[in-house]
Design a protein around this motif. Structure first.
Motif, short mmCIF file in Angstrom:
data_model
loop_
_atom_site.label_atom_id
_atom_site.label_comp_id
_atom_site.label_asym_id
_atom_site.label_seq_id
_atom_site.Cartn_x
_atom_site.Cartn_y
_atom_site.Cartn_z
N SER A 169 69.77 27.36 14.12
CA SER A 169 69.64 26.38 15.20
C SER A 169 69.75 27.10 16.54
O SER A 169 70.49 28.08 16.67
CB SER A 169 70.72 25.29 15.08
N TRP A 170 69.02 26.61 17.53
CA TRP A 170 69.04 27.21 18.86
C TRP A 170 68.54 26.19 19.87
O TRP A 170 67.99 25.15 19.50
CB TRP A 170 68.20 28.48 18.89
N THR A 171 68.73 26.49 21.14
CA THR A 171 68.27 25.61 22.22
C THR A 171 67.23 26.34 23.05
O THR A 171 67.30 27.56 23.24
CB THR A 171 69.45 25.18 23.12
N GLU A 172 66.29 25.57 23.56
CA GLU A 172 65.24 26.10 24.43
C GLU A 172 65.05 25.15 25.60
O GLU A 172 65.13 23.93 25.45
CB GLU A 172 63.91 26.26 23.67
N GLY A 173 64.80 25.74 26.76
CA GLY A 173 64.54 24.93 27.93
C GLY A 173 63.16 24.28 27.87
O GLY A 173 62.18 24.91 27.49
N VAL A 174 63.11 23.00 28.23
CA VAL A 174 61.84 22.26 28.20
C VAL A 174 61.40 21.85 29.61
O VAL A 174 60.48 21.06 29.77
CB VAL A 174 61.96 21.01 27.30
N GLY A 175 62.07 22.40 30.61
CA GLY A 175 61.72 22.08 31.99
C GLY A 175 62.62 21.03 32.61
O GLY A 175 63.30 20.26 31.91
N ASN A 176 62.63 21.01 33.94
CA ASN A 176 63.43 20.04 34.70
C ASN A 176 64.92 20.14 34.37
O ASN A 176 65.66 19.15 34.43
CB ASN A 176 62.93 18.61 34.47
N GLY A 177 65.36 21.33 34.00
CA GLY A 177 66.78 21.53 33.71
C GLY A 177 67.24 20.96 32.39
O GLY A 177 68.45 20.85 32.16
N HIS A 178 66.32 20.58 31.50
CA HIS A 178 66.68 20.00 30.21
C HIS A 178 66.49 21.03 29.10
O HIS A 178 65.58 21.86 29.15
CB HIS A 178 65.84 18.75 29.93
N ASP A 179 67.36 20.95 28.10
CA ASP A 179 67.27 21.81 26.92
C ASP A 179 67.01 20.97 25.69
O ASP A 179 67.40 19.80 25.62
CB ASP A 179 68.58 22.60 26.72
N ARG A 180 66.35 21.59 24.73
CA ARG A 180 66.05 20.92 23.48
C ARG A 180 66.63 21.72 22.33
O ARG A 180 66.50 22.95 22.30
CB ARG A 180 64.55 20.75 23.30
#
Length: 406
Positions: free
Chosen positions: A61-72
């Motif tokens: 599992s990991w997180t990635e930035g999706v823009g506008n300061g949000h992570d997924r």
């Protein structure tokens, strides 16, 4: 008539909860998982099937930035091992089991190329789990239980240099000499690491703010490995131990031209749990390593603050030894040992031998069945339902001739 809530209990007993594979994944012979599953029924019960499943799963599992300061959050899961034992197969009519104790043996050779058990919260997990399921009728809840089995890998052989003391020594800016020594490079869970730190100041004007010691665990999940992480590799780290000494080197006097030596013995207590401390791992999916890091914060004569940093790598192993496994360890791991299995059957279940029923699943073990006399075998064969005859435990005199002859 079956009740909605059954008082039946099922337990899983394994010969060894911590299995060790010796050698790299390309050369290891694997390890053997064996044990017994015990079912306790307090009343006559209708059962559809009895089975035991071994499942090994790898999760990243990991997180990635999706823009506008949000992570997924991304999560991928893959099965690395599956096996099923069916002790009581399904049929058109329900099986009727009388009240009593039912014991089922199981055994499996785990291949040597499977990944080691690993637990890094919210990052990378490999877990092997046994699940026992007693399936009842459609409208009644099943009876189940789970047991986690930990699988480790011992890389061999270690060269003699791993047994020698590990040290780093140098001179810093012509102002001090330092030496940091560890007695060995190899450690295992629950060990203590005694670290000797020696600092020799070469100038009177040097002062120490503090000395810190940290044990860190570094993990890198590789991109594209095992079908995971189609983008880039992911790194993760955590601190396992941290200590700070604000009084180290508090005095610094030049007595008759002989500079003092600041010394300290720092002990690191390693966690005993495999979840709190991972073994060093290097495979296609992940790399885990450990380092002991030191920071000596210094105040120069002009008030400027400097930091002396040093790091020593260590290796965390499942077993703290070198070379090949001892003969006794190999003998206990690979061949079938009827004595230890009987201990699982009668001691771990908490039942007296006179009240235990024995059922062999999918195969017949001559080491157990052949030691009974003809009257008991005939009585066992006369049973028409899945439960077998009440069998007394064999004596030592009955077991030992079979062990010697085989």
């Amino acid at each position: 008539m079956d009740k909605l809530r059954s008082h039946a209990k099922v337990k899983i007993h394994v010969e060894n909860e911590n299995l060790i594979m010796y050698g790299a994944s390309t050369e290891s012979a694997g390890c053997v998982l064996r044990g017994v599953m015990n079912l306790q029924l307090q009343e006559t019960t209708k059962i559809k099937s009895i089975k035991l499943e071994l499942a090994g799963k790898m999760t990243v599992s990991w997180t990635e930035g999706v823009g506008n300061g949000h992570d997924r959050m991304f999560r991928e899961e893959k099965s690395v091992l599956e096996h099923k034992w069916t002790f009581l197969p399904k049929q058109q009519k329900m099986h009727i089991l009388s009240a009593g104790s039912y014991t089922y043996e199981f055994e499996m050779v785990l291949p040597g190329d499977i990944p080691e058990s690993t637990y890094v919260a919210n990052f990378y997990t490999v877990q092997y789990q046994l699940k026992a399921t007693i399936e009842r009728s459609r409208f009644l809840p099943n009876i189940s239980n789970r047991k986690v089995v930990h699988v480790s890998r011992q890389l061999l052989p270690f060269t003699p240099e791993f047994l020698e003391p590990v040290s780093v020594a140098n001179q810093w800016a012509n102002k001090l000499d330092y030496e940091i020594t560890l007695p060995s490079k190899i450690y295992t869970h629950g060990d203590q690491i005694p670290i000797t730190i020696r600092i020799t100041p070469l100038v009177d004007s040097l002062r120490v703010r503090h000395l810190s010691c940290t044990l860190k665990e570094y993990m890198v999940c590789r991109a594209g490995a095992q079908g995971f992480l189609n983008t880039r590799s992911r790194a993760h780290g955590r601190v396992l131990f941290s200590a700070r000494d604000d009084k180290f080197g508090i005095t610094n006097t030049n007595n008759g031209g002989n500079f003092v030596e600041w010394t300290k013995l720092q002990t690191i207590q390693l966690p005993s749990s495999p979840q709190e401390l991972q073994c060093d791992i290097q495979n296609d999916a992940i790399r885990i390593k450990h380092k002991v890091k030191f920071v000596l914060s210094l105040i120069n004569a002009d008030g400027h603050i400097s930091e002396l940093r040093a790091a020593l790598p260590i290796i965390i192993c499942a077993v703290n030894n070198t070379g090949l496994p001892a003969y006794g360890e190999t003998w206990r791991t690979l061949p079938y040992n009827p004595t230890s299995m009987l201990a699982l059957l009668y001691q771990q279940t908490g039942n007296s031998p006179a009240s235990t029923s024995m059922i062999n699943a999918n195969y017949s073990l001559p080491s157990y069945n052949s030691i009974f006399d003809s009257e008991e075998e005939e009585e066992q064969q006369q049973q028409s339902h899945p439960s077998s005859a009440v069998l007394p435990p064999p004596t030592y005199d009955e077991i030992s001739p079979w062990i010697v002859s085989n």
